[in-house]
Scaffold this motif. Structure first.
Motif, PDB file in Angstrom:
ATOM      1  N   LEU A 217       0.818  -1.579  -0.259  1.00 37.15           N
ATOM      2  CA  LEU A 217      -0.296  -0.173  -0.161  1.00 37.15           C
ATOM      3  C   LEU A 217       1.283   0.937  -0.265  1.00 37.15           C
ATOM      4  O   LEU A 217       1.743   1.406   1.015  1.00 37.15           O
ATOM      5  CB  LEU A 217      -0.044  -0.160   1.132  1.00 37.15           C
ATOM      6  N   ASP A 218       1.049   2.580  -0.540  1.00 38.98           N
ATOM      7  CA  ASP A 218       0.860   3.445  -0.570  1.00 38.98           C
ATOM      8  C   ASP A 218       2.189   3.976  -0.842  1.00 38.98           C
ATOM      9  O   ASP A 218       3.285   4.157  -0.299  1.00 38.98           O
ATOM     10  CB  ASP A 218       0.514   4.339   0.330  1.00 38.98           C
ATOM     11  N   LEU A 219       3.073   2.707  -1.487  1.00 42.13           N
ATOM     12  CA  LEU A 219       5.219   3.246  -1.956  1.00 42.13           C
ATOM     13  C   LEU A 219       5.297   4.682  -2.352  1.00 42.13           C
ATOM     14  O   LEU A 219       5.951   5.515  -2.228  1.00 42.13           O
ATOM     15  CB  LEU A 219       4.758   2.375  -2.787  1.00 42.13           C
ATOM     16  N   TYR A 220       4.092   5.320  -3.100  1.00 38.82           N
ATOM     17  CA  TYR A 220       4.103   6.528  -4.192  1.00 38.82           C
ATOM     18  C   TYR A 220       2.853   7.245  -3.885  1.00 38.82           C
ATOM     19  O   TYR A 220       1.468   7.116  -4.491  1.00 38.82           O
ATOM     20  CB  TYR A 220       4.424   6.326  -5.260  1.00 38.82           C
ATOM     21  N   ASP A 221       3.327   8.824  -3.923  1.00 38.61           N
ATOM     22  CA  ASP A 221       1.884   9.293  -4.154  1.00 38.61           C
ATOM     23  C   ASP A 221       2.311   9.867  -5.246  1.00 38.61           C
ATOM     24  O   ASP A 221       2.839  10.630  -5.457  1.00 38.61           O
ATOM     25  CB  ASP A 221       2.800  11.035  -3.037  1.00 38.61           C
ATOM     26  N   LEU A 222       1.446   9.242  -6.526  1.00 44.02           N
ATOM     27  CA  LEU A 222       1.976   9.209  -7.663  1.00 44.02           C
ATOM     28  C   LEU A 222      -0.301   9.172  -7.972  1.00 44.02           C
ATOM     29  O   LEU A 222      -0.619   8.227  -8.161  1.00 44.02           O
ATOM     30  CB  LEU A 222       2.456   9.118  -7.953  1.00 44.02           C
ATOM     31  N   VAL A 223      -0.122   9.775  -8.347  1.00 40.91           N
ATOM     32  CA  VAL A 223      -1.831   9.571  -9.520  1.00 40.91           C
ATOM     33  C   VAL A 223      -1.478   9.662 -10.968  1.00 40.91           C
ATOM     34  O   VAL A 223      -1.037  10.706 -11.866  1.00 40.91           O
ATOM     35  CB  VAL A 223      -2.642  10.724  -9.906  1.00 40.91           C
ATOM     36  N   ALA A 224      -1.694   8.507 -11.859  1.00 41.96           N
ATOM     37  CA  ALA A 224      -1.335   8.482 -13.289  1.00 41.96           C
ATOM     38  C   ALA A 224      -2.903   8.528 -14.215  1.00 41.96           C
ATOM     39  O   ALA A 224      -3.452   8.154 -13.549  1.00 41.96           O
ATOM     40  CB  ALA A 224      -0.477   7.001 -12.892  1.00 41.96           C
TER      41      ALA A 224
END
Ligand code: MLT
Length: 236
Positions: A217-224
């Motif tokens: 869960l939630d490794l990256y603060d990234l929206v693609a």
């Protein structure tokens, strides 16, 4: 209050109205998890293809090419569909073209949506934060397996329904059912999804590390987001 619904397979997407909605395409094992890993580790943009040949032709246009079928890398492509591959080597500034068994097909069948986001557990909270800033209904489009329901994508749908419960009503049976499943099993993702048929398929191919990555869960603060047929990270 906005609404959220779940489509369990690309074979069922014609039964849903995508107009004006945010569609979150999810293929936990492994396509959308790989896309998030790639973008978080230097890949600038990703073009997705349902067709092998169309993807292969992108090599001539300066793209790295990646292809997977039935869980295995396809010959004569640079990469398969392993998210962990993007953690090992430096792909900074490169562009990727990819085709997979189910995930890239689900993206191609979501084109009627207002917005298409790439959903995975490593960027769940970022996706939730973005959606809660938009005044739109949501549809979770599960890639499934060759037209059939699969457990991992559907459980992700439950995680999203649960995470959005303060802003999006789940008054559709699919969303209600998956919310209940996530409330029951969400605390033990790895143990529960180790029983999933595609997890077993990957394990039979000796693919373990990818499964662990896809359930983190939630490794990256990234929206693609898919814009002009390209998957790119967005800031908001
Ligand atoms: C798919 O598109 O079905 C999956 O991503 C398959 C895989 O990578 O094993």
């Amino acid at each position: 209050m906005r609404n959220i619904e779940v489509c369990f397979s690309p074979e069922l997407i014609h039964l849903h109205d995508l107009q004006g909605k945010i569609v979150v395409v999810v293929d936990i094992f492994r396509a959308t998890s790989t896309m998030i890993a790639a973008l978080a580790n230097g890949i600038n943009e990703i073009m997705t293809f349902a067709d092998l040949e169309a993807c292969r032709e992108m090599r001539g246009k300066g793209y790295l090419i990646a292809a997977e079928r039935n869980g295995l890398k396809v010959e004569n492509y640079d990469l398969g569909n392993s998210p962990v591959a993007f953690l090992k080597d430096d792909y900074s500034g490169q562009k990727l073209a990819m085709t997979t068994t189910n995930g890239t097909l689900a993206i191609s069948k979501s084109s009627q949506a207002d917005e298409i986001l790439i959903g995975a557990f490593p960027n769940l909270s970022a996706t939730v934060a973005y959606i809660q800033q938009q005044e739109k209904d949501v549809l979770v489009h599960c890639a499934g397996w060759k037209g059939r329901f699969n457990l991992e994508d559907s459980l992700y749908a439950g995680a999203l329904v649960k995470s959005l419960e303060s802003t999006h009503a789940a008054d559709e049976d699919g969303a209600l059912a998956m919310k209940s499943l996530f409330e029951k099993e969400g605390h033990q993702l790895s143990a529960y999804l180790s029983k999933a048929s595609h997890a077993k398929r990957l394990q039979n191919h000796g693919i373990e590390a990818d499964i662990d990555f896809c359930l983190t869960l939630d490794l990256y603060d990234l929206v693609a987001k898919v814009e002009n047929e390209k998957v790119k990270p967005i800031s908001f």
